[in-house]
Motif scaffolding. Structure first.
Motif, PDB file in Angstrom:
ATOM      1  N   ASP A  20       0.819  -1.208   0.000  1.00  0.00           N
ATOM      2  CA  ASP A  20       0.000   0.000   0.000  1.00  0.00           C
ATOM      3  C   ASP A  20       0.857   1.264   0.000  1.00  0.00           C
ATOM      4  O   ASP A  20       0.484   2.271  -0.630  1.00  0.00           O
ATOM      5  CB  ASP A  20      -0.934  -0.001   1.215  1.00  0.00           C
ATOM      6  CG  ASP A  20      -2.123  -0.931   1.026  1.00  0.00           C
ATOM      7  OD1 ASP A  20      -2.240  -1.529  -0.064  1.00  0.00           O
ATOM      8  OD2 ASP A  20      -2.923  -1.078   1.966  1.00  0.00           O
ATOM      9  N   SER A  23       2.045   1.779  -3.431  1.00  0.00           N
ATOM     10  CA  SER A  23       0.926   2.254  -4.243  1.00  0.00           C
ATOM     11  C   SER A  23       0.762   3.761  -4.111  1.00  0.00           C
ATOM     12  O   SER A  23       0.530   4.466  -5.107  1.00  0.00           O
ATOM     13  CB  SER A  23      -0.366   1.553  -3.815  1.00  0.00           C
ATOM     14  OG  SER A  23      -1.474   2.045  -4.532  1.00  0.00           O
ATOM     15  N   ALA A  24       0.901   4.285  -2.903  1.00  0.00           N
ATOM     16  CA  ALA A  24       0.791   5.730  -2.683  1.00  0.00           C
ATOM     17  C   ALA A  24       1.946   6.478  -3.344  1.00  0.00           C
ATOM     18  O   ALA A  24       1.757   7.541  -3.938  1.00  0.00           O
ATOM     19  CB  ALA A  24       0.753   6.024  -1.190  1.00  0.00           C
ATOM     20  N   GLY A  27       1.718   7.307  -7.044  1.00  0.00           N
ATOM     21  CA  GLY A  27       0.715   8.278  -7.473  1.00  0.00           C
ATOM     22  C   GLY A  27       1.303   9.324  -8.394  1.00  0.00           C
ATOM     23  O   GLY A  27       2.526   9.482  -8.505  1.00  0.00           O
ATOM     24  N   LYS A  30       4.620  11.544  -7.933  1.00  0.00           N
ATOM     25  CA  LYS A  30       5.483  10.993  -6.894  1.00  0.00           C
ATOM     26  C   LYS A  30       6.721  10.330  -7.509  1.00  0.00           C
ATOM     27  O   LYS A  30       6.781  10.067  -8.707  1.00  0.00           O
ATOM     28  CB  LYS A  30       4.708   9.988  -6.036  1.00  0.00           C
ATOM     29  CG  LYS A  30       3.470  10.576  -5.359  1.00  0.00           C
ATOM     30  CD  LYS A  30       3.839  11.703  -4.411  1.00  0.00           C
ATOM     31  CE  LYS A  30       2.657  12.208  -3.588  1.00  0.00           C
ATOM     32  NZ  LYS A  30       1.654  12.915  -4.412  1.00  0.00           N
ATOM     33  N   CYS A  86       4.267  13.072   0.543  1.00  0.00           N
ATOM     34  CA  CYS A  86       3.260  12.080   0.157  1.00  0.00           C
ATOM     35  C   CYS A  86       2.273  11.857   1.300  1.00  0.00           C
ATOM     36  O   CYS A  86       1.054  11.772   1.072  1.00  0.00           O
ATOM     37  CB  CYS A  86       3.936  10.760  -0.230  1.00  0.00           C
ATOM     38  SG  CYS A  86       2.799   9.515  -0.880  1.00  0.00           S
ATOM     39  N   LEU A  90      -1.802  12.704   1.197  1.00  0.00           N
ATOM     40  CA  LEU A  90      -2.840  11.712   1.494  1.00  0.00           C
ATOM     41  C   LEU A  90      -3.822  12.240   2.530  1.00  0.00           C
ATOM     42  O   LEU A  90      -5.049  12.086   2.387  1.00  0.00           O
ATOM     43  CB  LEU A  90      -2.199  10.408   1.987  1.00  0.00           C
ATOM     44  CG  LEU A  90      -1.379   9.616   0.969  1.00  0.00           C
ATOM     45  CD1 LEU A  90      -0.741   8.407   1.635  1.00  0.00           C
ATOM     46  CD2 LEU A  90      -2.229   9.193  -0.226  1.00  0.00           C
ATOM     47  N   THR A 102      -5.466   6.879  -5.622  1.00  0.00           N
ATOM     48  CA  THR A 102      -4.958   6.198  -4.430  1.00  0.00           C
ATOM     49  C   THR A 102      -6.050   6.013  -3.393  1.00  0.00           C
ATOM     50  O   THR A 102      -6.203   4.927  -2.819  1.00  0.00           O
ATOM     51  CB  THR A 102      -3.790   6.998  -3.814  1.00  0.00           C
ATOM     52  OG1 THR A 102      -2.726   7.088  -4.755  1.00  0.00           O
ATOM     53  CG2 THR A 102      -3.276   6.308  -2.550  1.00  0.00           C
ATOM     54  N   THR A 111      -5.616   4.370   3.691  1.00  0.00           N
ATOM     55  CA  THR A 111      -4.901   5.592   3.306  1.00  0.00           C
ATOM     56  C   THR A 111      -4.338   6.297   4.536  1.00  0.00           C
ATOM     57  O   THR A 111      -3.191   6.760   4.534  1.00  0.00           O
ATOM     58  CB  THR A 111      -5.825   6.543   2.529  1.00  0.00           C
ATOM     59  OG1 THR A 111      -6.253   5.906   1.321  1.00  0.00           O
ATOM     60  CG2 THR A 111      -5.121   7.846   2.194  1.00  0.00           C
ATOM     61  N   SER A 115      -0.409   6.933   5.448  1.00  0.00           N
ATOM     62  CA  SER A 115       0.112   8.253   5.782  1.00  0.00           C
ATOM     63  C   SER A 115       0.939   8.214   7.058  1.00  0.00           C
ATOM     64  O   SER A 115       2.019   8.817   7.135  1.00  0.00           O
ATOM     65  CB  SER A 115      -1.044   9.247   5.934  1.00  0.00           C
ATOM     66  OG  SER A 115      -0.568  10.526   6.272  1.00  0.00           O
TER      67      SER A 115
END
Length: 334
Positions: A20, A23-24, A27, A30, A86, A90, A102, A111, A115
């Motif tokens: 995860d 994945s963020a 984005g 990024k 990032c 989020l 995301t 999420t 963060s």
């Protein structure tokens, strides 16, 4: 180099969390960003900045000040900025209920957890400098700067949320600028300042880069607020009236949420009062649209003023030596 350093940092995560977090970090914009084919029509305006621009900015500031700096040290600090920004992005998406890819993929709970992990990774990246022979005092200064900035950004976001409950006519342009300074301004200030600190810059140079970053961050926020609303304005009354439905496609909802961005506040002052654009008479809507257009143009004028102030700071810095073309580009002066 930055991507490799980031992957080394991420390797410390548990596998279920790792997926995860990556994945963020993939984005849009990024450091690990993947190619996107469904860009928003307004995204093509102006020069395209490279992915991972925050990390690159910190790295290039450090290399400008100290060309012989250990790249592992500089990239560790740069990766810390990448993780920090990032994480803040989020949280901002969750608070604003923006349906980003995301957030749609992970959902709110995951999420928020990602963060938290990214904020921790930012600190871990700086602490890893101890393994590279960096002096404890330097590491402490870097951590203190990161923590101070985190509190300023959080306070700015909190003011932004509370502002949604206040009448627009009671808001001032000074308050709008203060919020922009606390959010985008303080983030870009941090990116520049950490680069200067890790390169061993003296207090004067650190402050010059800090002020440069803050001024550019404010200018960027004002330009972003104006650009988003200007795009909506091109569709006239029907576009603004249907903004709430457009939220699902990640179009700004400043008017619907009651966001007190500078162009909205200026429009309310020009128009006397902020009308409900989804239920007012057509004549009142047209009057408000004209006021909003004037507010956008005024905000862009103020944006230019902050960019000129930033240019003055850059000239002070370049009295020592010229910045590289790449750094100048990242700062938006090419």
């Amino acid at each position: 180099m930055l991507i490799e350093r980031l992957h080394l940092l991420l390797a410390t995560l548990q596998p279920v969390l790792y997926v995860d977090v990556v994945s963020a970090l993939e984005g849009e914009g990024k450091l690990l960003s993947q190619p996107h084919t469904d860009a928003h029509p307004s995204d093509s305006q102006g020069p395209t900045l490279p992915d991972g621009v925050w990390a690159l900015l910190t790295l290039l500031v450090a290399q400008y000040i100290s060309p012989d700096i250990d790249p592992t040290c500089a990239s560790s600090v740069a990766v810390a900025i990448e993780c920090f920004v990032c994480a803040i992005d989020l949280l901002d998406d969750v608070i604003d209920e923006d349906q980003t890819p995301t957030l749609q993929t992970l959902g709110v709970a995951r999420t928020l957890n990602v963060s938290t992990a990214l904020l921790t990774l930012a600190q871990q990246a700086i602490l890893s400098l101890s393994q590279q022979g960096v002096q404890p005092l330097t590491i402490l200064r870097l951590l203190n700067t990161l923590q101070e900035s985190a509190l300023v950004v959080t306070a700015g976001q909190h003011r932004d949320v509370l502002a949604e409950q206040r009448p627009t006519r009671d808001f001032t342009r000074e308050e709008c600028i203060e919020i922009a300074a606390a959010k985008a301004g303080s983030i870009m200030r941090l990116a520049c300042r950490l680069g200067a600190l890790c390169a061993g810059a003296d207090d004067i140079v650190c402050e010059q880069f800090s002020e440069l970053g803050e001024l550019l961050g404010i200018a960027h926020q004002l330009d972003n607020d104006s650009h988003d609303l200007y795009y909506l304005l091109q569709g006239g009354i029907s576009t603004i009236a249907s903004t709430e439905a457009e939220t699902a496609r990640n179009i700004k909802t400043d008017l619907v949420r009651g966001k007190k961005t500078l162009p909205v506040v200026l429009a309310a002052q020009i128009n006397g009062t902020l009308q409900n654009t989804s239920s007012s008479a057509d004549e009142e809507k047209e009057e408000y649209l004209r006021a909003l257009h004037e507010g956008i143009l005024t905000t862009w004028g103020i944006c230019v003023l902050y960019r000129e102030r930033a240019r003055d700071r850059l000239q002070e810095i370049e009295a020592w030596k010229p910045v590289t073309p790449t750094l100048r580009f990242l700062l938006g002066f090419e």
